[in-house]
Design a protein around this motif. Structure first.
Motif, PDB file in Angstrom:
ATOM      1  N   ALA A  27      55.770   4.742  68.478  1.00 28.05           N
ATOM      2  CA  ALA A  27      55.875   6.001  68.161  1.00 28.05           C
ATOM      3  C   ALA A  27      57.280   6.644  68.201  1.00 28.05           C
ATOM      4  CB  ALA A  27      54.886   7.117  68.967  1.00 28.05           C
ATOM      5  N   ARG A  28      57.896   7.575  67.805  1.00 24.42           N
ATOM      6  CA  ARG A  28      59.075   8.407  67.655  1.00 24.42           C
ATOM      7  C   ARG A  28      58.785  10.012  67.584  1.00 24.42           C
ATOM      8  NH1 ARG A  28      61.679   4.908  63.267  1.00 24.42           N
ATOM      9  NH2 ARG A  28      61.940   3.039  64.163  1.00 24.42           N
ATOM     10  N   PHE A  29      59.352  10.485  68.359  1.00 27.95           N
ATOM     11  CA  PHE A  29      59.492  12.093  68.428  1.00 27.95           C
ATOM     12  C   PHE A  29      60.573  12.533  69.171  1.00 27.95           C
ATOM     13  CE2 PHE A  29      56.985  10.581  72.080  1.00 27.95           C
ATOM     14  CZ  PHE A  29      57.515  11.257  73.243  1.00 27.95           C
ATOM     15  N   ILE A  30      60.664  13.888  68.962  1.00 24.14           N
ATOM     16  CA  ILE A  30      61.893  14.733  69.451  1.00 24.14           C
ATOM     17  C   ILE A  30      61.369  15.774  70.496  1.00 24.14           C
ATOM     18  CG2 ILE A  30      63.706  16.100  68.848  1.00 24.14           C
ATOM     19  CD1 ILE A  30      63.892  14.890  66.014  1.00 24.14           C
ATOM     20  N   VAL A  31      61.973  15.725  71.522  1.00 23.11           N
ATOM     21  CA  VAL A  31      61.536  16.802  72.567  1.00 23.11           C
ATOM     22  C   VAL A  31      62.670  17.718  72.656  1.00 23.11           C
ATOM     23  CG1 VAL A  31      61.237  17.139  75.152  1.00 23.11           C
ATOM     24  CG2 VAL A  31      60.472  14.767  73.915  1.00 23.11           C
ATOM     25  N   GLU A  32      62.385  18.979  72.386  1.00 23.95           N
ATOM     26  CA  GLU A  32      62.998  20.220  72.197  1.00 23.95           C
ATOM     27  C   GLU A  32      62.917  20.981  73.668  1.00 23.95           C
ATOM     28  OE1 GLU A  32      62.437  22.320  68.898  1.00 23.95           O
ATOM     29  OE2 GLU A  32      63.802  20.863  67.631  1.00 23.95           O
ATOM     30  N   GLY A  33      64.029  21.476  74.084  1.00 21.97           N
ATOM     31  CA  GLY A  33      63.857  22.322  75.395  1.00 21.97           C
ATOM     32  C   GLY A  33      64.570  21.822  76.749  1.00 21.97           C
ATOM     33  N   ASP A  34      64.281  22.427  77.788  1.00 27.27           N
ATOM     34  CA  ASP A  34      65.146  21.639  79.217  1.00 27.27           C
ATOM     35  C   ASP A  34      64.029  21.069  80.132  1.00 27.27           C
ATOM     36  OD1 ASP A  34      67.252  22.999  77.990  1.00 27.27           O
ATOM     37  OD2 ASP A  34      66.820  24.885  78.931  1.00 27.27           O
ATOM     38  N   ALA A  35      62.832  20.807  79.723  1.00 28.66           N
ATOM     39  CA  ALA A  35      62.020  20.174  80.525  1.00 28.66           C
ATOM     40  C   ALA A  35      62.611  18.859  80.832  1.00 28.66           C
ATOM     41  CB  ALA A  35      60.354  19.730  79.748  1.00 28.66           C
ATOM     42  N   PRO A  36      62.376  18.370  82.279  1.00 31.23           N
ATOM     43  CA  PRO A  36      62.742  16.982  82.802  1.00 31.23           C
ATOM     44  C   PRO A  36      61.885  15.923  82.169  1.00 31.23           C
ATOM     45  CG  PRO A  36      61.416  18.384  84.463  1.00 31.23           C
ATOM     46  CD  PRO A  36      61.792  19.235  83.124  1.00 31.23           C
ATOM     47  N   ILE A  37      62.451  14.862  81.812  1.00 30.65           N
ATOM     48  CA  ILE A  37      61.725  13.765  81.032  1.00 30.65           C
ATOM     49  C   ILE A  37      62.280  12.416  81.901  1.00 30.65           C
ATOM     50  CG2 ILE A  37      61.537  12.403  79.153  1.00 30.65           C
ATOM     51  CD1 ILE A  37      62.413  15.087  77.512  1.00 30.65           C
ATOM     52  N   LEU A  38      61.232  11.509  81.939  1.00 28.40           N
ATOM     53  CA  LEU A  38      61.668  10.317  82.692  1.00 28.40           C
ATOM     54  C   LEU A  38      60.701   9.364  82.032  1.00 28.40           C
ATOM     55  CD1 LEU A  38      61.935  10.666  86.694  1.00 28.40           C
ATOM     56  CD2 LEU A  38      63.943  10.006  84.789  1.00 28.40           C
ATOM     57  N   ARG A  39      61.221   8.119  81.572  1.00 31.54           N
ATOM     58  CA  ARG A  39      60.108   7.082  81.177  1.00 31.54           C
ATOM     59  C   ARG A  39      59.543   6.650  82.406  1.00 31.54           C
ATOM     60  NH1 ARG A  39      60.914   4.844  75.993  1.00 31.54           N
ATOM     61  NH2 ARG A  39      62.682   6.018  74.971  1.00 31.54           N
ATOM     62  N   GLU A  40      58.355   6.013  82.081  1.00 29.22           N
ATOM     63  CA  GLU A  40      57.599   5.563  83.293  1.00 29.22           C
ATOM     64  C   GLU A  40      58.375   4.330  84.038  1.00 29.22           C
ATOM     65  OE1 GLU A  40      53.887   3.163  82.478  1.00 29.22           O
ATOM     66  OE2 GLU A  40      52.938   4.231  84.210  1.00 29.22           O
ATOM     67  N   ARG A  41      59.058   3.525  83.167  1.00 34.86           N
ATOM     68  CA  ARG A  41      59.867   2.285  83.895  1.00 34.86           C
ATOM     69  C   ARG A  41      60.847   3.170  84.731  1.00 34.86           C
ATOM     70  NH1 ARG A  41      62.000   1.221  78.219  1.00 34.86           N
ATOM     71  NH2 ARG A  41      63.964   2.662  78.175  1.00 34.86           N
ATOM     72  N   ASP A  42      61.120   4.240  84.591  1.00 31.41           N
ATOM     73  CA  ASP A  42      62.265   4.636  85.455  1.00 31.41           C
ATOM     74  C   ASP A  42      61.853   5.562  86.587  1.00 31.41           C
ATOM     75  OD1 ASP A  42      64.430   3.690  83.730  1.00 31.41           O
ATOM     76  OD2 ASP A  42      64.341   5.385  82.563  1.00 31.41           O
ATOM     77  N   THR A  43      60.515   5.402  86.774  1.00 30.24           N
ATOM     78  CA  THR A  43      59.829   6.264  87.990  1.00 30.24           C
ATOM     79  C   THR A  43      59.474   5.259  89.241  1.00 30.24           C
ATOM     80  OG1 THR A  43      57.589   5.872  87.301  1.00 30.24           O
ATOM     81  CG2 THR A  43      58.972   7.762  86.210  1.00 30.24           C
ATOM     82  N   VAL A  44      59.658   5.814  90.173  1.00 35.19           N
ATOM     83  CA  VAL A  44      59.042   5.165  91.522  1.00 35.19           C
ATOM     84  C   VAL A  44      58.141   5.865  91.936  1.00 35.19           C
ATOM     85  CG1 VAL A  44      59.855   4.539  93.839  1.00 35.19           C
ATOM     86  CG2 VAL A  44      61.445   4.416  92.306  1.00 35.19           C
ATOM     87  N   THR A  45      56.887   5.120  92.464  1.00 37.58           N
ATOM     88  CA  THR A  45      55.785   5.886  93.150  1.00 37.58           C
ATOM     89  C   THR A  45      55.959   5.626  94.480  1.00 37.58           C
ATOM     90  OG1 THR A  45      54.231   3.950  92.958  1.00 37.58           O
ATOM     91  CG2 THR A  45      54.384   5.117  91.118  1.00 37.58           C
ATOM     92  N   ALA A  46      54.996   6.648  95.205  1.00 36.78           N
ATOM     93  CA  ALA A  46      54.676   6.317  96.645  1.00 36.78           C
ATOM     94  C   ALA A  46      54.604   5.048  97.043  1.00 36.78           C
ATOM     95  CB  ALA A  46      53.977   7.577  97.228  1.00 36.78           C
ATOM     96  N   GLU A  47      53.856   4.297  96.326  1.00 34.89           N
ATOM     97  CA  GLU A  47      53.423   3.000  96.733  1.00 34.89           C
ATOM     98  C   GLU A  47      54.779   1.842  96.707  1.00 34.89           C
ATOM     99  OE1 GLU A  47      51.519   4.655  94.360  1.00 34.89           O
ATOM    100  OE2 GLU A  47      50.259   5.594  96.139  1.00 34.89           O
ATOM    101  N   THR A  48      55.394   2.450  95.428  1.00 34.76           N
ATOM    102  CA  THR A  48      56.606   0.998  95.331  1.00 34.76           C
ATOM    103  C   THR A  48      57.973   1.628  95.820  1.00 34.76           C
ATOM    104  OG1 THR A  48      57.175   2.455  93.078  1.00 34.76           O
ATOM    105  CG2 THR A  48      55.620   0.544  93.012  1.00 34.76           C
ATOM    106  N   ALA A  49      57.857   2.804  96.831  1.00 28.57           N
ATOM    107  CA  ALA A  49      59.057   3.536  97.499  1.00 28.57           C
ATOM    108  C   ALA A  49      59.193   2.664  98.894  1.00 28.57           C
ATOM    109  CB  ALA A  49      59.051   4.942  97.538  1.00 28.57           C
ATOM    110  N   ASP A  50      59.659   1.227  99.027  1.00 28.34           N
ATOM    111  CA  ASP A  50      59.347   0.522 100.230  1.00 28.34           C
ATOM    112  C   ASP A  50      60.858   0.102 100.611  1.00 28.34           C
ATOM    113  OD1 ASP A  50      60.236  -1.226  97.999  1.00 28.34           O
ATOM    114  OD2 ASP A  50      58.605  -2.647  98.560  1.00 28.34           O
ATOM    115  N   THR A  51      61.846   0.902 100.199  1.00 27.44           N
ATOM    116  CA  THR A  51      63.163   0.619 100.761  1.00 27.44           C
ATOM    117  C   THR A  51      63.737   2.061 100.911  1.00 27.44           C
ATOM    118  OG1 THR A  51      64.114   0.498  98.584  1.00 27.44           O
ATOM    119  CG2 THR A  51      63.242  -1.502  99.744  1.00 27.44           C
ATOM    120  N   PRO A  52      65.009   2.331 101.740  1.00 24.43           N
ATOM    121  CA  PRO A  52      65.530   3.468 101.719  1.00 24.43           C
ATOM    122  C   PRO A  52      66.145   4.235 100.336  1.00 24.43           C
ATOM    123  CG  PRO A  52      66.123   2.075 103.689  1.00 24.43           C
ATOM    124  CD  PRO A  52      65.314   1.243 102.703  1.00 24.43           C
ATOM    125  N   ALA A  53      66.521   3.161  99.614  1.00 25.16           N
ATOM    126  CA  ALA A  53      66.960   3.778  98.312  1.00 25.16           C
ATOM    127  C   ALA A  53      66.000   4.121  97.363  1.00 25.16           C
ATOM    128  CB  ALA A  53      67.699   2.617  97.696  1.00 25.16           C
TER     129      ALA A  53
END
Length: 131
Positions: A27-53
């Motif tokens: 799917a392709r779409f265009i997002v207009e506005g200033d909402a913050p956007i992240l792809r899931e692959r660019d997110t870290v969860t509390a469970e995967t945040a296992d190092t200082p960085a």
């Protein structure tokens, strides 16, 4: 400025507090506005945040997606201090992250922290490879 997004089948994207899950076709779409956007692959969860960085990334990610840097400032400073103690040789990158956060450029800070996570992974990898 509008952002053009293309999602693979079943790929997820986070827009502010919402998650959009694509169907079984590209799917392709265009997002207009200033909402913050992240792809899931660019997110870290509390469970995967296992190092200082990764913990720093999770904190800045939350600041970015919640659009509320002030609320998470104390957590950010604690994570940054932990990172500086754990990876003192990355002081220059940490300063760059801090400058971006101070200027409110949280997406740029996330990009810099991704590089820190890669550096952290490379530092740990040789130790794990030893018998």
């Amino acid at each position: 400025m509008p952002l053009r997004v293309e999602l693979k089948p079943f790929e997820r994207i986070v827009i502010g507090d919402s998650v959009i899950v694509n169907s079984n076709t590209r799917a392709r779409f265009i997002v207009e506005g200033d909402a913050p956007i992240l792809r899931e692959r660019d997110t870290v969860t509390a469970e995967t945040a296992d190092t200082p960085a990764k913990r720093l990334y999770l904190c800045v990610q939350t600041m970015y997606l919640k659009n509320d840097a002030i609320r998470y400032r104390a957590s950010y400073l604690a994570c940054m201090n932990e990172l500086r103690r754990a990876i003192p040789e990355a002081a220059g990158q940490a300063e760059t992250v801090d400058r971006h956060v101070t200027e409110g450029a949280l997406y740029k800070a996330l990009k810099e922290i991704r590089a820190l996570i890669e550096r952290e992974d490379r530092a740990v990898a040789p130790a794990e490879a030893m018998p």
